[in-house]
Design a protein around this motif. Structure first.
Motif, mmCIF file in Angstrom:
data_model
loop_
_atom_site.group_PDB
_atom_site.id
_atom_site.type_symbol
_atom_site.label_atom_id
_atom_site.label_comp_id
_atom_site.label_asym_id
_atom_site.label_seq_id
_atom_site.Cartn_x
_atom_site.Cartn_y
_atom_site.Cartn_z
ATOM 1 N N GLY A 96 0.822 -1.199 0.000
ATOM 2 C CA GLY A 96 0.000 0.000 0.000
ATOM 3 C C GLY A 96 0.858 1.251 0.000
ATOM 4 O O GLY A 96 2.056 1.211 -0.256
ATOM 5 N N GLU A 97 0.206 2.353 0.294
ATOM 6 C CA GLU A 97 0.884 3.644 0.300
ATOM 7 C C GLU A 97 1.924 3.719 1.415
ATOM 8 O O GLU A 97 1.676 3.247 2.527
ATOM 9 C CB GLU A 97 -0.141 4.774 0.506
ATOM 10 N N PRO A 98 3.080 4.324 1.128
ATOM 11 C CA PRO A 98 4.069 4.505 2.191
ATOM 12 C C PRO A 98 3.506 5.383 3.312
ATOM 13 O O PRO A 98 2.779 6.341 3.070
ATOM 14 C CB PRO A 98 5.236 5.204 1.503
ATOM 15 N N ILE A 99 3.856 5.044 4.535
ATOM 16 C CA ILE A 99 3.431 5.826 5.688
ATOM 17 C C ILE A 99 4.233 7.116 5.764
ATOM 18 O O ILE A 99 3.694 8.184 6.017
ATOM 19 C CB ILE A 99 3.579 4.997 6.973
ATOM 20 N N THR A 100 5.535 7.009 5.527
ATOM 21 C CA THR A 100 6.386 8.188 5.513
ATOM 22 C C THR A 100 7.622 7.924 4.666
ATOM 23 O O THR A 100 8.033 6.780 4.492
ATOM 24 C CB THR A 100 6.800 8.627 6.934
ATOM 25 N N LYS A 101 8.173 8.993 4.151
ATOM 26 C CA LYS A 101 9.442 8.973 3.428
ATOM 27 C C LYS A 101 10.280 10.081 4.026
ATOM 28 O O LYS A 101 9.743 11.072 4.510
ATOM 29 C CB LYS A 101 9.249 9.258 1.936
ATOM 30 N N GLY A 102 11.575 9.908 3.979
ATOM 31 C CA GLY A 102 12.407 10.962 4.538
ATOM 32 C C GLY A 102 13.840 10.873 4.079
ATOM 33 O O GLY A 102 14.237 9.959 3.352
ATOM 34 N N HIS A 103 14.598 11.856 4.520
ATOM 35 C CA HIS A 103 16.014 11.962 4.173
ATOM 36 C C HIS A 103 16.774 12.354 5.429
ATOM 37 O O HIS A 103 16.325 13.213 6.187
ATOM 38 C CB HIS A 103 16.207 13.021 3.078
ATOM 39 N N ALA A 104 17.904 11.724 5.653
ATOM 40 C CA ALA A 104 18.755 12.056 6.798
ATOM 41 C C ALA A 104 20.185 12.209 6.285
ATOM 42 O O ALA A 104 20.574 11.565 5.309
ATOM 43 C CB ALA A 104 18.679 10.968 7.860
ATOM 44 N N ILE A 105 20.937 13.051 6.945
ATOM 45 C CA ILE A 105 22.325 13.286 6.549
ATOM 46 C C ILE A 105 23.186 13.397 7.798
ATOM 47 O O ILE A 105 22.750 13.919 8.825
ATOM 48 C CB ILE A 105 22.453 14.546 5.667
ATOM 49 N N ALA A 106 24.400 12.870 7.694
ATOM 50 C CA ALA A 106 25.350 12.948 8.808
ATOM 51 C C ALA A 106 26.751 13.102 8.229
ATOM 52 O O ALA A 106 27.045 12.594 7.145
ATOM 53 C CB ALA A 106 25.270 11.710 9.683
ATOM 54 N N ALA A 107 27.602 13.799 8.960
ATOM 55 C CA ALA A 107 28.981 14.015 8.519
ATOM 56 C C ALA A 107 29.910 13.988 9.725
ATOM 57 O O ALA A 107 29.582 14.515 10.785
ATOM 58 C CB ALA A 107 29.111 15.342 7.789
ATOM 59 N N VAL A 108 31.063 13.353 9.542
ATOM 60 C CA VAL A 108 32.096 13.298 10.575
ATOM 61 C C VAL A 108 33.436 13.592 9.921
ATOM 62 O O VAL A 108 33.755 13.041 8.865
ATOM 63 C CB VAL A 108 32.146 11.908 11.250
ATOM 64 N N SER A 109 34.220 14.460 10.550
ATOM 65 C CA SER A 109 35.558 14.788 10.056
ATOM 66 C C SER A 109 36.609 14.081 10.895
ATOM 67 O O SER A 109 36.397 13.801 12.077
ATOM 68 C CB SER A 109 35.792 16.298 10.122
ATOM 69 N N TYR A 110 37.736 13.800 10.265
ATOM 70 C CA TYR A 110 38.852 13.187 10.983
ATOM 71 C C TYR A 110 40.158 13.646 10.353
ATOM 72 O O TYR A 110 40.202 14.077 9.204
ATOM 73 C CB TYR A 110 38.749 11.659 10.996
ATOM 74 N N ASP A 111 41.228 13.568 11.142
ATOM 75 C CA ASP A 111 42.561 13.933 10.666
ATOM 76 C C ASP A 111 43.186 12.761 9.942
ATOM 77 O O ASP A 111 43.055 11.615 10.352
ATOM 78 C CB ASP A 111 43.468 14.336 11.837
ATOM 79 N N ARG A 112 43.887 13.060 8.865
ATOM 80 C CA ARG A 112 44.617 12.028 8.132
ATOM 81 C C ARG A 112 46.101 12.195 8.417
ATOM 82 O O ARG A 112 46.592 13.305 8.520
ATOM 83 C CB ARG A 112 44.337 12.140 6.644
#
Length: 176
Positions: free
Chosen positions: A122-138
């Protein structure tokens, strides 16, 4: 104290007006994980979500975090909903050493699109988008760089699972 004296104290008057507004709006707030008006509760609905397998190592981390975030009790609940997540991971290197030409830092950015739908279809209950970012030293140590990037993936998976769970819980709480 007369009204003129209240006007002489604008900070006190603003504080009183803010407090009065807060009391007026206090009945409008509904707890996110409280009982639903149609019976049941949001936590019970979250436990009934089946997480479909997500490919690759990042998908493994995210899938485990989602399973724990949605049903941390370990109880077996027959699934009523199916959660499908697709992830895209990129690594950006914003800082370059001018002498060696190698990057000195990196950022692991993960975008996740999710769809929650009933198991019966049936129809989707919800749709969404999430984003995450992590920085690190090289560094010049290859193993340390690999481990730091892996830690970034794990950290991003935890952040994304929390964002997805909160988005789904808000939809369930809104539906009542």
């Amino acid at each position: 104290m007369s009204w003129v004296e209240w006007q002489d104290r604008p900070a006190l008057a603003r504080a009183f007006a803010t407090l009065l507004g807060a009391f007026a709006l206090s009945g409008c707030i509904q707890p996110l994980y409280g009982p639903l008006s149609a019976g049941g509760d949001v936590a019970g609905e979250l436990q009934a979500i089946e997480v479909t397998p997500i490919p690759n190592r990042l998908g493994h981390y995210l899938g485990n975090e989602l399973i724990f975030a949605l049903n941390g009790t370990g109880s077996h609940v027959p699934p009523k909903y199916k959660l499908t997540v697709t992830v895209r991971e990129t690594v950006q290197t914003p800082l370059i050493d001018t002498v060696t030409g190698y990057p000195t830092a990196a950022t692991v950015v993960v975008n996740a699109d999710y769809v929650l739908e009933p198991v019966q279809g049936g129809e989707p209950i919800t749709k969404g988008h999430a984003i995450a970012a992590v920085s690190y030293d090289r560094t010049s140590q290859r193993y340390a760089d690999i481990r730091a990037a892996r830690y970034g993936e794990i950290s991003n998976a935890k952040t994304l699972a929390d964002q997805i769970r909160t988005g789904i819980a808000a939809v369930f709480a809104g539906r009542g």
